[in-house]
Design an enzyme around this catalytic site. Sequence first.
Site, mmCIF file in Angstrom:
data_model
loop_
_atom_site.group_PDB
_atom_site.id
_atom_site.type_symbol
_atom_site.label_atom_id
_atom_site.label_comp_id
_atom_site.label_asym_id
_atom_site.label_seq_id
_atom_site.Cartn_x
_atom_site.Cartn_y
_atom_site.Cartn_z
ATOM 1 N N HIS A 213 0.866 -1.177 0.000
ATOM 2 C CA HIS A 213 0.000 0.000 0.000
ATOM 3 C C HIS A 213 0.905 1.230 0.000
ATOM 4 O O HIS A 213 2.095 1.149 0.355
ATOM 5 C CB HIS A 213 -0.892 0.030 1.249
ATOM 6 C CG HIS A 213 -1.996 -0.981 1.229
ATOM 7 N ND1 HIS A 213 -2.978 -1.009 0.259
ATOM 8 C CD2 HIS A 213 -2.281 -1.998 2.087
ATOM 9 C CE1 HIS A 213 -3.823 -1.984 0.506
ATOM 10 N NE2 HIS A 213 -3.426 -2.620 1.605
ATOM 11 N N CYS B 174 -0.318 2.476 -4.408
ATOM 12 C CA CYS B 174 -1.083 3.701 -4.641
ATOM 13 C C CYS B 174 -0.217 4.911 -4.290
ATOM 14 O O CYS B 174 0.663 4.841 -3.426
ATOM 15 C CB CYS B 174 -2.342 3.718 -3.783
ATOM 16 S SG CYS B 174 -3.595 2.504 -4.263
#
Length: 203
Positions: free
Chosen positions: A103, A144
């Site tokens: 992430h 991301c």
Amino acid sequence: MKSCGIALIISNTTFENGNNLEGGLQDEKMVEQLFSQYLRYTVVLLRNLKCCQIDAVLRAVSGYSKGSPEVLSAEDCASLDLKALSECITQDHDSFVCCLMSHGDEGCILGTDQKYFDLKNIYLYFGECRPLDGKPKLVFIQACQGELIAEKAPMVEDDAPSSYENVETTPHFMFSYASFNGQMSFQNEKNGSWMVRVFGKLF
């Protein structure tokens, strides 16, 4: 056949808050196969690292010793062979690959402990790595870079003015991101991420 160098893969798929990356194992398998079988790198694969462990690994591999890094607990240190990592890059290597999958947010990736590692540290650490002086350092970020969903990009003429503000000028680095600043990247539970799948198709 001579190895081109080290391909360091850090793959975080399981997180303390339970927000796991279900397609991460597929990405991991494809990236490892790509660099070991097709591109002749020696792969070093590390899974599910906390932020302090990511920092310790990158410091060890690059040989960077400045600053005051967070001291690892005995438990965190026991799962890493930092001495071996500090000796994995040699003068004979032609290049270096670092692939970080986790992430993330703008300019950062997330450790399994929900703490953020600043990606600018990669320039700092490997910019002073003597065995890699003048050699390509390729960094791939599958994470991301924010929470926005990208819309279709507009067409731009070749002679349109360009802005190079905020572009890093450290030589011999190439960074490849799965998304633009502020935007999400996408991953399928069965097939993995778009960026990694495209890389796999190229080879």
